[in-house]
Scaffold this active site. Structure first.
Site, PDB file in Angstrom:
ATOM      1  N   SER A 244       1.214  -1.464  -0.085  1.00 38.18           N
ATOM      2  CA  SER A 244      -0.414  -0.111  -0.408  1.00 38.18           C
ATOM      3  C   SER A 244       1.142   1.133  -0.025  1.00 38.18           C
ATOM      4  O   SER A 244       2.273   1.082   0.173  1.00 38.18           O
ATOM      5  CB  SER A 244      -1.440  -0.011   1.578  1.00 38.18           C
ATOM      6  OG  SER A 244      -1.036   1.578   1.274  1.00 38.18           O
TER       7      SER A 244
ATOM      8  N   TYR B 195      -2.113  -1.310  10.036  1.00 37.71           N
ATOM      9  CA  TYR B 195      -2.106  -1.672   8.925  1.00 37.71           C
ATOM     10  C   TYR B 195      -0.647  -0.880   8.199  1.00 37.71           C
ATOM     11  O   TYR B 195       0.254  -1.562   7.688  1.00 37.71           O
ATOM     12  CB  TYR B 195      -3.173  -1.173   8.660  1.00 37.71           C
ATOM     13  CG  TYR B 195      -3.607  -0.936   6.935  1.00 37.71           C
ATOM     14  CD1 TYR B 195      -3.739  -1.895   6.410  1.00 37.71           C
ATOM     15  CD2 TYR B 195      -2.846   0.419   6.416  1.00 37.71           C
ATOM     16  CE1 TYR B 195      -3.927  -2.538   5.107  1.00 37.71           C
ATOM     17  CE2 TYR B 195      -3.365   0.565   4.444  1.00 37.71           C
ATOM     18  CZ  TYR B 195      -3.853  -1.255   4.294  1.00 37.71           C
ATOM     19  OH  TYR B 195      -3.826  -1.617   3.109  1.00 37.71           O
TER      20      TYR B 195
ATOM     21  N   LYS C 179       2.255  -3.744   6.545  1.00 34.44           N
ATOM     22  CA  LYS C 179       2.773  -2.456   5.459  1.00 34.44           C
ATOM     23  C   LYS C 179       3.982  -2.856   5.300  1.00 34.44           C
ATOM     24  O   LYS C 179       4.808  -3.038   4.064  1.00 34.44           O
ATOM     25  CB  LYS C 179       1.871  -1.464   4.603  1.00 34.44           C
ATOM     26  CG  LYS C 179       0.301  -1.884   4.416  1.00 34.44           C
ATOM     27  CD  LYS C 179      -0.200  -3.718   3.401  1.00 34.44           C
ATOM     28  CE  LYS C 179      -1.245  -4.045   2.868  1.00 34.44           C
ATOM     29  NZ  LYS C 179      -2.093  -4.536   2.553  1.00 34.44           N
TER      30      LYS C 179
END
Ligand code: BGC
Length: 260
Positions: A145, A158, A162
């Site tokens: 991402s 998150y 990532k």
């Protein structure tokens, strides 16, 4: 340049929705035989398989929670039975988790994001690489991402997962390169899927998001699928260990504001 994945045996995790579903369909359209992994909503996985078959492609639905090593091993065994092995793994399955500043976050929910987005990708890559290193060919594509690089308040699990997946990609690439196996990351920006529906369905939050994207719009899942198709193909034979951003320039211009 024509890109063909004819006969390639592919597994896409989290392929029953969003970017994963588009990537599965895109790779199948290029000739790949596709394993459509899912953990919830089997009917959505069946719909992706049906769509691929209707278009003349080959696909099979495979259930597994990527965060569970035993289920991952069983899924790869099922893939071996269905296709006789694997040539391309797309680690797409991921969640962003509940929004909360770290001091209010639930540790179990935080850890669950890491288990799915990072440990899950590792467990699948481990099974795939065992086979790819032995056959001295293959590609692992990890969906990261823009948040492998850009901080995102409320989503520390998150962003940490990532960023971790980005470095996992580089290290696996280094390990696998001598065996002719490539490992890459693809970092989407704001792509219109269910994961961020709350943002794009609200006009004020969408307007705010668009100020951060120089291209002035969200991306479509098919635009990610086309990049993924190139990256896993032989056309990208000299790419390994790096992250390719498909983000409308969101990453490199974090202070960008349209009309500002
Ligand atoms: C998230 C989306 C978000 C985008 C840009 C992605 O990783 O899943 O919800 O819109 O990053 O911030």
């Amino acid at each position: 340049m024509e890109i063909s994945l004819k006969g390639k045996r592919v597994l896409v995790t989290g392929a029953n929705s969003g970017i994963g579903a588009s990537v599965a369909a895109g790779l199948a359209a290029a000739g790949a035989r596709v394993g459509v992994n899912y953990v919830v909503h089997p009917e959505a996985a069946d719909a992706v398989v049906a769509r691929i078959r209707q278009a003349g492609g080959e696909a099979v639905a495979l259930e597994a929670d990527v965060a569970e090593a035993g289920q991952v091993a069983a899924m790869f065994a099922a893939l071996d039975r269905a296709f006789g092995g694997i040539d391309v793994l797309v680690n797409n399955a991921g969640v962003d988790g509940p929004r909360a500043p770290a001091w209010e976050a639930d540790p179990a929910a935080w850890e669950r994001v890491l288990r799915i987005d990072l440990v899950g990708a590792f467990l699948c890559a481990r099974e795939a690489l065992r086979r790819m290193v032995a056959q001295r060919a293959g590609v692992v594509l990890n969906l990261t991402s823009v948040h492998e690089k850009i901080a995102w308040s409320g989503y520390s699990a998150y962003t940490a997962a990532k960023a971790g997946l980005s470095m996992l990609t580089k290290t696996l690439a280094q390990e696998a390169a001598p065996f002719g196996v490539r490992v890459l990351a693809l970092a989407p920006g704001a792509i219109k899927t269910d994961i961020n529906r709350a943002v794009w369905s609200d006009p004020a939050s969408l307007a705010d998001l668009l100020t951060k994207i120089p291209l002035g719009r969200m991306g479509e899942a098919d635009e990610i699928a086309r990049v993924a198709t190139f990256l896993v193909s032989d056309a990208a034979s000299y790419l390994t260990g790096s992250t390719v951003y498909a983000d409308g320039a969101m990453t490199d211009y974090p202070d960008f504001a349209h009309g500002g």
